[in-house]
Scaffold this active site. Structure first.
Site, PDB file in Angstrom:
ATOM      1  N   ASP A 127       0.797  -1.229   0.000  1.00 25.80           N
ATOM      2  CA  ASP A 127       0.000   0.000   0.000  1.00 25.80           C
ATOM      3  C   ASP A 127       0.826   1.273   0.000  1.00 25.80           C
ATOM      4  O   ASP A 127       0.295   2.355   0.246  1.00 25.80           O
ATOM      5  CB  ASP A 127      -0.935   0.004   1.216  1.00 25.80           C
ATOM      6  CG  ASP A 127      -0.181  -0.023   2.536  1.00 25.80           C
ATOM      7  OD1 ASP A 127       0.998  -0.430   2.535  1.00 25.80           O
ATOM      8  OD2 ASP A 127      -0.759   0.362   3.565  1.00 25.80           O
ATOM      9  N   GLU A 128       2.105   1.171  -0.320  1.00 27.87           N
ATOM     10  CA  GLU A 128       2.978   2.341  -0.176  1.00 27.87           C
ATOM     11  C   GLU A 128       4.104   2.267  -1.204  1.00 27.87           C
ATOM     12  O   GLU A 128       4.685   1.207  -1.426  1.00 27.87           O
ATOM     13  CB  GLU A 128       3.541   2.342   1.241  1.00 27.87           C
ATOM     14  CG  GLU A 128       4.338   3.543   1.640  1.00 27.87           C
ATOM     15  CD  GLU A 128       4.848   3.418   3.073  1.00 27.87           C
ATOM     16  OE1 GLU A 128       5.502   4.377   3.520  1.00 27.87           O
ATOM     17  OE2 GLU A 128       4.619   2.380   3.730  1.00 27.87           O
TER      18      GLU A 128
END
Length: 354
Positions: free
Chosen positions: A105-106
């Site tokens: 997610d990053e």
């Protein structure tokens, strides 16, 4: 200090956001993704309603329930999260190939050489956030800055669902007021030591010479000296080799039938072929595939070894994929699996054609 354009993108409570998207009954109440409290489970992430009670990632599920007795804990569905991450990275690759994932997610993006929006990193970040929201129905926060250290801080500045930009002219003033505890690599032990030395902000840290910091903190003192001045020359590393290349499009209005989907194929294939043409020679296109996401977010992928990359081959794959659901379609994707030739030797044909 080299002037680069770095974007740090961070999904907001990613696992929880996917669960709330796929089951709207979970929205608006405290919920978390994690293990069972009866088996020493741990919270992976939680929504903002749960965070209001003090629930945090890496907290034991048992303790989380003590803080918030109404907390609903759901089991993680990692394949759903991986698929969402792949879709987000497909969006990233429209703007740059310099992508450094930190987790599902990053990620960091280096858009210094991107031609999108006349090279405006701010507008690129805005467009990424808009497309992720429209395509995946989740929100992401983004930070734009001249380096990775500041871009990561910026992405957290206006969470959730925010965008914060630090321009080169703002670096010195912004960093001066920054608490040293926010510096990359400064954990609790180092932060406590800095506090004991009377160093609370980067402005205080700038009063120390490079030599004094090295004497006090060893080799990390050199990095502290640079960070206090907003210096971070770390490159965005794209070490992972690609396994496929694809293009996707989410339609504002669902495509009602197979004929509507087939009508969109030529434009998708034209975009795919443009992307393939930009790839370096260390990749060889292999199996074609088609991805279909239906209006209820269920999805399927159809691929076939030995099939061509012509329009008719993709039409057949799309027909088979659509038949698996037979429902209105919100997203279509076409792509091709890749063979990685870097470091590999192509086997010579025993009887080459004459």
């Amino acid at each position: 200090m080299s002037l680069r354009k770095i974007i740090h993108v961070d999904c907001d409570c990613f696992y929880a956001a996917i669960e709330m998207r796929d089951d709207p009954r979970l929205a608006g109440r405290p919920m978390a993704v994690g293990g069972s409290p009866d088996h020493r489970g741990v919270i992976a992430t939680c929504n903002y309603e749960a965070r209001a009670y003090g629930v945090r990632s890496a907290m034991s599920s048992r303790h989380a329930l003590k803080l918030c007795p109404d907390l609903l804990i759901v089991k993680p569905r990692f394949e759903a999260y991986r698929e969402a991450s792949r879709e987000i990275h497909t969006i990233f690759r429209d703007y740059t190939e310099l992508i450094e994932p930190l987790s599902l997610d990053e990620a960091y993006l280096d858009v210094s050489d991107s031609q999108w929006y006349s090279g405006s990193a701010t507008r690129i970040a805005e467009d990424i956030r808009r497309r992720v929201a429209r395509t995946l129905h989740i929100t992401v926060s983004a930070g734009v800055a001249p380096n990775k250290f500041l871009a990561k801080i910026a992405s957290d500045w206006r969470k959730p669902n925010g965008l914060f930009v630090i321009t080169p002219n703002e670096v010195e003033t912004f960093v001066a007021a920054l608490p040293v505890a926010r510096l990359h690599g400064v954990g609790k032990v180092t932060a406590d030591k800095l506090t004991r030395l009377g160093i609370e902000t980067c402005l205080h840290l700038r009063e120390w010479s490079r030599l004094a910091l090295v004497r006090e903190f060893g080799s990390f003192g050199e990095r502290l000296w640079g960070l206090a001045r907003g210096i971070d020359e770390r490159a965005v590393h794209n070490d992972s080799r690609r396994q496929s290349v694809s293009v996707e499009n989410t339609y504002d209005t669902d495509l009602p039938d197979l004929a509507s989907c087939l009508a969109r194929l030529p434009d998708l294939l034209a975009s795919l072929n443009e992307r393939i043409a930009r790839m370096d020679s260390s990749y060889l296109p292999d199996k074609p595939f088609v991805k279909v996401k239906f209006h209820d977010f269920s999805q399927t992928t159809m691929e076939q070894a030995g099939a061509g990359r012509d329009l008719e081959s993709y039409r057949q794959l799309l027909g088979q994929a659509f038949a698996r659901g037979g429902k209105p379609v919100r997203l279509l994707g076409v792509g091709v699996r890749l063979r990685d030739l870097r470091g590999a030797h192509e086997q010579l044909e025993l009887f080459p054609p004459k």
